[in-house]
Design a protein around this motif. Structure first.
Motif, PDB file in Angstrom:
ATOM      1  N   LEU A  54       0.825  -1.203   0.000  1.00 33.86           N
ATOM      2  CA  LEU A  54       0.000   0.000   0.000  1.00 33.86           C
ATOM      3  C   LEU A  54       0.867   1.265   0.000  1.00 33.86           C
ATOM      4  N   ILE A  55       0.342   2.333  -0.562  1.00 33.32           N
ATOM      5  CA  ILE A  55       0.968   3.651  -0.481  1.00 33.32           C
ATOM      6  C   ILE A  55       0.711   4.206   0.917  1.00 33.32           C
ATOM      7  N   THR A  56       1.747   4.749   1.566  1.00 34.45           N
ATOM      8  CA  THR A  56       1.587   5.309   2.906  1.00 34.45           C
ATOM      9  C   THR A  56       1.833   6.812   2.892  1.00 34.45           C
ATOM     10  N   ILE A  57       0.870   7.543   3.421  1.00 33.94           N
ATOM     11  CA  ILE A  57       0.933   9.004   3.498  1.00 33.94           C
ATOM     12  C   ILE A  57       0.696   9.398   4.953  1.00 33.94           C
ATOM     13  N   VAL A  58       1.654  10.083   5.557  1.00 28.16           N
ATOM     14  CA  VAL A  58       1.557  10.444   6.971  1.00 28.16           C
ATOM     15  C   VAL A  58       1.473  11.957   7.122  1.00 28.16           C
ATOM     16  N   ASP A  59       0.465  12.392   7.868  1.00 30.39           N
ATOM     17  CA  ASP A  59       0.327  13.788   8.259  1.00 30.39           C
ATOM     18  C   ASP A  59       0.939  13.944   9.642  1.00 30.39           C
ATOM     19  N   GLY A  60       2.159  14.473   9.670  1.00 30.13           N
ATOM     20  CA  GLY A  60       2.879  14.657  10.936  1.00 30.13           C
ATOM     21  C   GLY A  60       2.891  16.099  11.385  1.00 30.13           C
ATOM     22  N   ALA A  61       1.814  16.832  11.143  1.00 30.97           N
ATOM     23  CA  ALA A  61       1.788  18.276  11.403  1.00 30.97           C
ATOM     24  C   ALA A  61       2.308  18.634  12.793  1.00 30.97           C
ATOM     25  N   HIS A  62       1.946  17.841  13.800  1.00 27.37           N
ATOM     26  CA  HIS A  62       2.302  18.168  15.186  1.00 27.37           C
ATOM     27  C   HIS A  62       3.592  17.511  15.667  1.00 27.37           C
ATOM     28  N   VAL A  63       4.340  16.873  14.778  1.00 29.81           N
ATOM     29  CA  VAL A  63       5.422  16.001  15.253  1.00 29.81           C
ATOM     30  C   VAL A  63       6.777  16.689  15.422  1.00 29.81           C
ATOM     31  N   PRO A  64       7.368  17.340  14.399  1.00 29.79           N
ATOM     32  CA  PRO A  64       8.739  17.864  14.563  1.00 29.79           C
ATOM     33  C   PRO A  64       8.850  18.865  15.716  1.00 29.79           C
ATOM     34  N   GLY A  65       9.816  18.639  16.572  1.00 28.15           N
ATOM     35  CA  GLY A  65       9.978  19.493  17.742  1.00 28.15           C
ATOM     36  C   GLY A  65       9.089  19.105  18.905  1.00 28.15           C
ATOM     37  N   HIS A  66       8.261  18.083  18.721  1.00 32.87           N
ATOM     38  CA  HIS A  66       7.277  17.685  19.727  1.00 32.87           C
ATOM     39  C   HIS A  66       7.599  16.292  20.266  1.00 32.87           C
ATOM     40  N   ILE A  67       7.689  15.318  19.353  1.00 32.76           N
ATOM     41  CA  ILE A  67       8.158  13.979  19.714  1.00 32.76           C
ATOM     42  C   ILE A  67       9.268  13.600  18.740  1.00 32.76           C
ATOM     43  N   ASP A  68      10.014  12.569  19.075  1.00 30.53           N
ATOM     44  CA  ASP A  68      11.133  12.156  18.230  1.00 30.53           C
ATOM     45  C   ASP A  68      10.655  11.791  16.830  1.00 30.53           C
ATOM     46  N   LEU A  69      11.448  12.177  15.829  1.00 31.92           N
ATOM     47  CA  LEU A  69      11.095  11.887  14.436  1.00 31.92           C
ATOM     48  C   LEU A  69      12.342  11.495  13.655  1.00 31.92           C
ATOM     49  N   ASN A  70      12.264  10.355  12.995  1.00 31.69           N
ATOM     50  CA  ASN A  70      13.270   9.953  12.018  1.00 31.69           C
ATOM     51  C   ASN A  70      12.498   9.373  10.836  1.00 31.69           C
ATOM     52  N   ILE A  71      12.336  10.168   9.798  1.00 31.35           N
ATOM     53  CA  ILE A  71      11.478   9.785   8.680  1.00 31.35           C
ATOM     54  C   ILE A  71      11.979   8.513   8.004  1.00 31.35           C
ATOM     55  N   GLU A  72      13.279   8.389   7.826  1.00 36.64           N
ATOM     56  CA  GLU A  72      13.786   7.203   7.143  1.00 36.64           C
ATOM     57  C   GLU A  72      13.540   5.933   7.955  1.00 36.64           C
ATOM     58  N   GLU A  73      13.502   6.041   9.278  1.00 36.87           N
ATOM     59  CA  GLU A  73      13.172   4.874  10.092  1.00 36.87           C
ATOM     60  C   GLU A  73      11.690   4.536   9.997  1.00 36.87           C
ATOM     61  N   LEU A  74      10.838   5.544   9.931  1.00 33.28           N
ATOM     62  CA  LEU A  74       9.405   5.288   9.755  1.00 33.28           C
ATOM     63  C   LEU A  74       9.120   4.684   8.383  1.00 33.28           C
ATOM     64  N   ALA A  75       9.875   5.136   7.386  1.00 37.76           N
ATOM     65  CA  ALA A  75       9.801   4.636   6.004  1.00 37.76           C
ATOM     66  C   ALA A  75       8.430   4.778   5.361  1.00 37.76           C
ATOM     67  N   PRO A  76       7.786   5.960   5.458  1.00 35.01           N
ATOM     68  CA  PRO A  76       6.561   6.174   4.699  1.00 35.01           C
ATOM     69  C   PRO A  76       6.899   6.500   3.246  1.00 35.01           C
ATOM     70  N   ASP A  77       5.896   6.470   2.393  1.00 32.26           N
ATOM     71  CA  ASP A  77       6.102   6.940   1.026  1.00 32.26           C
ATOM     72  C   ASP A  77       6.095   8.466   0.978  1.00 32.26           C
ATOM     73  N   TYR A  78       5.205   9.062   1.756  1.00 35.29           N
ATOM     74  CA  TYR A  78       5.082  10.520   1.822  1.00 35.29           C
ATOM     75  C   TYR A  78       4.938  10.919   3.296  1.00 35.29           C
ATOM     76  N   TYR A  79       5.579  12.024   3.662  1.00 33.48           N
ATOM     77  CA  TYR A  79       5.455  12.530   5.033  1.00 33.48           C
ATOM     78  C   TYR A  79       5.426  14.051   4.976  1.00 33.48           C
ATOM     79  N   THR A  80       4.421  14.651   5.595  1.00 41.96           N
ATOM     80  CA  THR A  80       4.349  16.108   5.655  1.00 41.96           C
ATOM     81  C   THR A  80       4.218  16.557   7.103  1.00 41.96           C
ATOM     82  N   ALA A  81       4.776  17.718   7.404  1.00 43.64           N
ATOM     83  CA  ALA A  81       4.719  18.244   8.773  1.00 43.64           C
ATOM     84  C   ALA A  81       4.995  19.741   8.740  1.00 43.64           C
ATOM     85  N   THR A  82       4.752  20.373   9.884  1.00 44.34           N
ATOM     86  CA  THR A  82       4.980  21.810  10.004  1.00 44.34           C
ATOM     87  C   THR A  82       6.257  22.109  10.778  1.00 44.34           C
TER      88      THR A  82
END
Length: 385
Positions: A178-206
Motif C-alpha cells: 500500500l501507499i503510505t501518506i503520513v500527516d505529521g503536522a504536530h510532530v517535529p519538535g514535539h516527539i522524536d522523528l526519524n522519517i527514514e526509520e518510519l519509512a513512509p512513502d510521503y510525510y508532511t509536517a509543520t
C-alpha cells in the motif's frame, strides 16, 4: 522561557497546537531575510535564493531524519496533501484507508479527490477511550480490504491530541503493497522523528507549530522512487527548466516564480534556537505538566480520559472530553471573560477542551483554566457535569 516569545502577556495562551508561537530571535531572522529580499529583489530571487533554500533544506533534513534532496518546503500540510492527491492516480472503487481522527482540512481534501476520481475515503472508527496501541492497530486494519490502495493517517491527532502507532502501520502497509501518506503536522519538535526509520512513502509536517518557526513553514518528504511521479501543484519555471538544478523533483516543486520564501530560510535559526535552549529538556518538562493535569481536568468535568495517561499516547497536548451544548459560546467566554486562549475541539459529535503546554507555560496557566472552568460550571449552563 516566556521572555523570548511575542505572545500577549495579558492572555493565558494554552493553544500552541493550533498555529504555534514564534520566539523573537527566530522572528527577527525572518524579518532579516525579508529586508534582504526587498533591498534587491532580483539578486535575491535569481541568485541567492536557490543556495539559501538548499542550506535550509539540509538543516531541516538532518533534524527530521532524511536526505535533503528528498523534501521541499510548503506553506502547510494541506498544500502538501493536495500535491500528493494530484498525482496518485486512483481509479473508481479504490479506497484510501484513514481514521475518524484526521484533521478536518485533510478530510475535505480527500473527499474532494474522491468526488473527482470515484475512489472512496474510509474513516475507520478508532474507539474512545483508547486502551492500548494494539487496540488502535486492530481497529484500524479492520478497514482494510482488497480495494485498499492508500493508507493515510495523522501521527498526532489535532482534535484528540493522541499519538498514533505510525511506525507499525507503515510496516504492515508496506507488506501489503500500500501507499503510505503520513500527516505529521504536530510532530517535529514535539516527539522524536526519524522519517527514514518510519519509512513512509510521503510525510508532511509543520515547522511553525512545535519547532517554533514563523507561520507558513512546512515540508513534504517523498520517497526517492516516487519523486518523478509527483506532479507539481503549481506548474512554473521549474517545469522543463532551461537551467535544470540538482533534481527534477526539486525543480518542479521549489521553483514557483515570485514568492517570499523568507519563512523557509529561517530553518537553520529555528534549529539553532531549539538546540541552544535545550528544547528537548523544555519539552520533557512540558509533557510532564500535561500528564500531571489530565486526570484533574477529567475529574472537574466529570468525564474520563480518552487514553492511558502516559507518554505513549500524549505529548505536549491533552484533549479532555467536555459536555457542552454550545462549544462556540464556551470558547468565546473563556477568551472574552477569562482571557484564556484554548480551543474546544469537535470530533465525531463529541467535544474536547484541548490544552497545549510549551516553554512559555507554567502550572499556573493550567490553574487559571481550571478556576475558570469551575466558575463557568457554577454560574452558567455552558458545561454539563
Amino acid at each position: 522561557m516566556s521572555s523570548p516569545f511575542l505572545l500577549n502577556p495579558a492572555i493565558t495562551f494554552l493553544n500552541h497546537g493550533s498555529f504555534g508561537a514564534c520566539p523573537k530571535p527566530i522572528f527577527e531572522e525572518f524579518q532579516r531575510f525579508q529586508l534582504e529580499l526587498e533591498s534587491d529583489p532580483v539578486d535575491f530571487i535569481q541568485r541567492k535564493q536557490p543556495a539559501y533554500l538548499k542550506t535550509a533544506r539540509e538543516s531541516l533534513a538532518k533534524f527530521v531524519g532524511c536526505q535533503a534532496q528528498d523534501l521541499f518546503f510548503t506553506s502547510n500540510p494541506t498544500f502538501a496533501i493536495n500535491t500528493i492527491m494530484r498525482s496518485i492516480q486512483l481509479k473508481e472503487g479504490d479506497e484510501i484507508l484513514a481514521t475518524n481522527h484526521e484533521y478536518g482540512a485533510m478530510d475535505r481534501t480527500w473527499n474532494f479527490y474522491c468526488k473527482k476520481s470515484g475512489a472512496k475515503y474510509i474513516r475507520q472508527n478508532i474507539t474512545l477511550p483508547v486502551t492500548s496501541k494494539e487496540q488502535i492497530l486492530e481497529e484500524f486494519w479492520k478497514g482494510y480490504n482488497a480495494n485498499t490502495k492508500v493508507v493515510f493517517l495523522n501521527q498526532i491527532s489535532s482534535a484528540t491530541a493522541l499519538i498514533f502507532p505510525v511506525k507499525e502501520i507503515c510496516e504492515r502497509a508496506k507488506e501489503l503493497g500500500l501507499i503510505t501518506i503520513v500527516d505529521g503536522a504536530h510532530v517535529p519538535g514535539h516527539i522524536d522523528l526519524n522519517i527514514e526509520e518510519l519509512a513512509p512513502d510521503y510525510y508532511t509536517a509543520t515547522l511553525h507549530k512545535w519547532m517554533l518557526a514563523p507561520k507558513g513553514s512546512s515540508f513534504l518528504y517523498v520517497k526517492p522512487t516516487l519523486q518523478n511521479e509527483l506532479e507539481p501543484l503549481v506548474v512554473s519555471w521549474g517545469y522543463e527548466s532551461v537551467a535544470p538544478g540538482e533534481s527534477q523533483f526539486l525543480d518542479y516543486h521549489e521553483l514557483q516564480g515570485t514568492r517570499d520564501v523568507s519563512v523557509f530560510l529561517c530553518t537553520p535559526k529555528v534549529i539553532e534556537f531549539l538546540e541552544k535552549n535545550n528544547w528537548k529538556a523544555v519539552s520533557k518538562n512540558c509533557k510532564q505538566i500535561v500528564l500531571d493535569n489530565c486526570q484533574r481536568f477529567c475529574d472537574l468535568l466529570n468525564t474520563q480520559p480518552i487514553s492511558p495517561i502516559t507518554s505513549e499516547f500524549l505529548g505536549q497536548m491533552a484533549s479532555i472530553p467536555i459536555n457542552t451544548s454550545n462549544p462556540t459560546a464556551l470558547k468565546n467566554v473563556l477568551f472574552e471573560t477569562y482571557k484564556i486562549q484554548v480551543p474546544v475541539m469537535p470530533l465525531n459529535g463529541d467535544y474536547y477542551i484541548r490544552y497545549s503546554i510549551n516553554g512559555y507555560n507554567t502550572q499556573e496557566d493550567l490553574d487559571v483554566l481550571y478556576k475558570a472552568l469551575e466558575d463557568i460550571i457554577k454560574t452558567t449552563d455552558l458545561i454539563q457535569v
